[in-house]
Structure formats: C-alpha cells, structure tokens
Design an enzyme around this catalytic site. Structure first.
Site, PDB file in Angstrom:
ATOM      1  CG  ASP A 189      -8.481  -0.709 -23.636  1.00  0.00           C
ATOM      2  OD1 ASP A 189      -9.231  -0.108 -22.858  1.00  0.00           O
ATOM      3  OD2 ASP A 189      -8.298  -1.926 -23.623  1.00  0.00           O
TER       4      ASP A 189
ATOM      5  CD  GLU B 172      -0.945  -4.053  10.512  1.00  0.00           C
ATOM      6  OE1 GLU B 172      -2.043  -4.494  10.109  1.00  0.00           O
ATOM      7  OE2 GLU B 172      -0.609  -2.869  10.383  1.00  0.00           O
TER       8      GLU B 172
ATOM      9  N   PRO C  61       0.817  -1.223   0.000  1.00  0.00           N
ATOM     10  CG  PRO C  61      -0.302  -1.250   2.057  1.00  0.00           C
ATOM     11  CD  PRO C  61       0.604  -2.049   1.184  1.00  0.00           C
TER      12      PRO C  61
HETATM   13  C1  9D3 Z   1      -1.771   0.233   9.343  1.00  0.00           C
HETATM   14  C2  9D3 Z   1      -1.086   0.470   8.063  1.00  0.00           C
HETATM   15  N1  9D3 Z   1      -1.597  -0.330   6.949  1.00  0.00           N
HETATM   16  C3  9D3 Z   1      -1.128   0.314   5.701  1.00  0.00           C
HETATM   17  C4  9D3 Z   1      -2.149   1.220   5.109  1.00  0.00           C
HETATM   18  C5  9D3 Z   1      -1.084  -1.686   7.028  1.00  0.00           C
HETATM   19  C6  9D3 Z   1      -1.399  -2.564   5.897  1.00  0.00           C
HETATM   20  C7  9D3 Z   1      -2.642  -2.598   5.304  1.00  0.00           C
HETATM   21  C8  9D3 Z   1      -2.918  -3.484   4.267  1.00  0.00           C
HETATM   22  C9  9D3 Z   1      -0.411  -3.412   5.428  1.00  0.00           C
HETATM   23  C10 9D3 Z   1      -0.681  -4.284   4.400  1.00  0.00           C
HETATM   24  C11 9D3 Z   1      -1.940  -4.338   3.847  1.00  0.00           C
HETATM   25  C12 9D3 Z   1      -2.230  -5.291   2.766  1.00  0.00           C
HETATM   26  N2  9D3 Z   1      -2.280  -4.630   1.438  1.00  0.00           N
HETATM   27  C13 9D3 Z   1      -1.387  -4.905   0.509  1.00  0.00           C
HETATM   28  O1  9D3 Z   1      -0.539  -5.729   0.715  1.00  0.00           O
HETATM   29  C14 9D3 Z   1      -1.426  -4.168  -0.747  1.00  0.00           C
HETATM   30  C15 9D3 Z   1      -2.280  -3.117  -1.207  1.00  0.00           C
HETATM   31  C16 9D3 Z   1      -3.403  -2.458  -0.618  1.00  0.00           C
HETATM   32  O2  9D3 Z   1      -3.855  -2.729   0.511  1.00  0.00           O
HETATM   33  N3  9D3 Z   1      -4.003  -1.459  -1.325  1.00  0.00           N
HETATM   34  C17 9D3 Z   1      -3.596  -1.096  -2.574  1.00  0.00           C
HETATM   35  N4  9D3 Z   1      -2.555  -1.691  -3.162  1.00  0.00           N
HETATM   36  C18 9D3 Z   1      -1.925  -2.691  -2.477  1.00  0.00           C
HETATM   37  S1  9D3 Z   1      -0.607  -3.526  -3.065  1.00  0.00           S
HETATM   38  C19 9D3 Z   1      -0.494  -4.458  -1.710  1.00  0.00           C
END
Ligand code: 9D3
Length: 260
Positions: free
Chosen positions: A169, A116, A89
């Site tokens: 596209d 996490e 993220p």
């Molecule tokens: C508390 C902080 N969080 C980050 C915003 C922790 C967290 C949330 C979700 C850590 C990992 C995740 C899992 N998400 C992914 O691995 C992920 C992801 C996403 O959640 N949204 C958009 N793109 C991606 S790419 C990988």
C-alpha cells in the site's frame, strides 16, 4: 478486534459496515463490531439526546447523560475499551500512522457527534482522544467513524485477503501509488505503456517506482520529506526537473504544474 460505535443514526453506520472488506471480516469473525443507538441510553419518554446550549447561541448540543450511559453499558457488556474516540472537527487529524497505532489495540469505542457540538464533560471524562478526518465540515461523526473503522480494520491480519496488497500500500512507504492498467492493451487509441506488456519484471518494478516518485513530487511534494528517499531516487527526481526543497518539503515541482 472489537469496535463499538455510538450514534443517533445506527442504520446509516450498520449499512456501511455490512459491505465490502469489513463486512466479510465481520462474517469471518475477525472483527466484532456493535453499533449502538444513542437513543437507547436515554431515560425520558421521548428519548431526547440534545438540548440548547448554556449561555445561548444557535444549534443544539448533545446531552452528556446518554453518552456517559452508553460508554458505561459498553464497558459492562463488552469489557473496558483501550480507547474511546470522540469524532470531532476539533480533533487530532487522522493519519495512516494513527490507524497503525489504533490497530495495535483490542477494543475501541467510537462516539459520533451531531448538532453544533457535544457537552464538554464527555470530552473530558469519557473520551480518551478526539479525532478529525480532515478540514472540511460534515454533518456528523458517522462518516468519520466509518473511515476510522475501515482504515484500522485493513491493518488487522486476515481482514484484507491479500497480505501483499496491504504491504505494498502506497502509504506504507509514504508515496502515492503508480498508475495501473488492465486489458485491453489499446483502448480508443490509448495504449498501455509498452514496459508493462514486456514481461521484464525488473523493468516493470523500476517503472512503477519512478512513476510513484514522479506523481508524489508533482502532487504531494510534502510527502517526500518523510519517504526516506535513496540517493538514486533523489537523482531521478532532479533529472526530471523536480528541485530539492528549501524547507522540509522534500521536493517541489518546478515547472511541473499541469504535468497532471
Ligand atoms: C461552527 C463550528 N462547527 C465546527 C467547525 C460546528 C460543527 C460542524 C460540524 C460541529 C460538528 C460538526 C459535525 N462534524 C463532525 O462531527 C465531525 C467531523 C467533521 O465535520 N469534519 C472532519 N472530521 C470530523 S469528525 C466529526
């Protein structure tokens, strides 16, 4: 083109990659995709992939050893990758431009995070880039990895049967798509626009182009700045009540809220 996806949910990833355009391209030998179970790269009896965070705090962190081992095994078995994507993220937002760049590569490894987070040393020493698919919270990197594989694969010659549909596209030009209709010409009293039934191909092309412009101006005005509009396209939008932007937004909808 080769992809290797590393995940603790290989069945979830594999099941999606069996289907549709990507599934067919794999069968045809256009895409060589291997999904790896991260647990296969552990060395302990219980195949543990996560651990508590140093410094404390809630949630588990993916351990570095299995991810390093997976990347090294993939390099040995499948050759060095051109890019190792860490789905996260906190990554760079994935766009069509990013898909186009990745489609020029021959071998991409994709690491899916869970929990996490991931031990920072994986980011620093295994990944070559970190990719997000947008600002919403998912449970892991598996769905994002599938998004990347799908978007990149579509750009590989032969993967999408109809080359014209890839070319046409919407994002190739940076505009939203025009409306589509099929039979019947009247459904529950709702008619298909007459121009589409007319057989006048020039008029149909013009109608579609204008609808694409109208929709983009109404829903995603920020895209117009990058779309390279011709003078007559700008004039059309102004005649429709859309106003040229003040600040890099191309056009903004004026009194067009709710026009859909
Ligand atoms: C508390 C902080 N969080 C980050 C915003 C922790 C967290 C949330 C979700 C850590 C990992 C995740 C899992 N998400 C992914 O691995 C992920 C992801 C996403 O959640 N949204 C958009 N793109 C991606 S790419 C990988």
């Amino acid at each position: 083109m080769k992809f290797d996806v590393v995940t603790i949910f290989p069945a979830m990833v594999e099941s999606a990659l069996k289907e549709g355009v990507v599934g067919r391209a794999r069968q045809a030998g256009l895409l060589d995709i291997v999904v790896h179970n991260l647990r296969d790269f552990t060395t302990d009896r219980h195949h543990v992939v996560d651990d508590v965070a140093f410094g404390g705090g809630p949630g588990m962190v993916l351990k570095p050893e299995p991810l390093f081992a997976a990347a090294e095994a993939i390099a040995e078995r499948r050759g060095a990758a051109d890019a190792v994507l860490l789905m996260s993220p906190a990554g760079t937002p994935f766009t069509q431009a990013a898909a186009r760049r990745l489609a020029t590569l021959q071998h991409i490894v994709i690491l899916c995070g869970r929990y996490e987070g991931i031990d920072e040393r994986v980011r620093e020493h295994v990944a070559t880039e970190e990719v997000s698919i947008g600002d919403y919270v998912l449970s892991g990197g598996e769905l994002p990895a599938l998004v990347v594989v799908d978007a990149v694969s579509r750009l590989i010659a032969g993967v999408v049967g109809d080359e014209q549909s890839v070319e046409a596209d919407s994002f190739t030009r940076g505009l939203l798509d025009h409306p589509h209709y099929t039979r019947p010409a009247e459904f529950r009293g709702h008619r298909v626009p007459d121009v589409l039934l007319s057989g006048h191909h020039g008029e149909i092309r013009k109608w579609r182009q204008r609808e694409a412009l109208r929709r983009t101006a109404a829903r995603r005005p920020e895209l117009l700045a990058e779309a390279g509009l011709a003078a007559e396209e700008r004039e059309f939008l102004e005649s429709e009540g859309f106003n040229p932007a003040t600040e890099g937004e191309g056009f903004s909808p004026a009194g067009k809220k709710g026009s859909r």
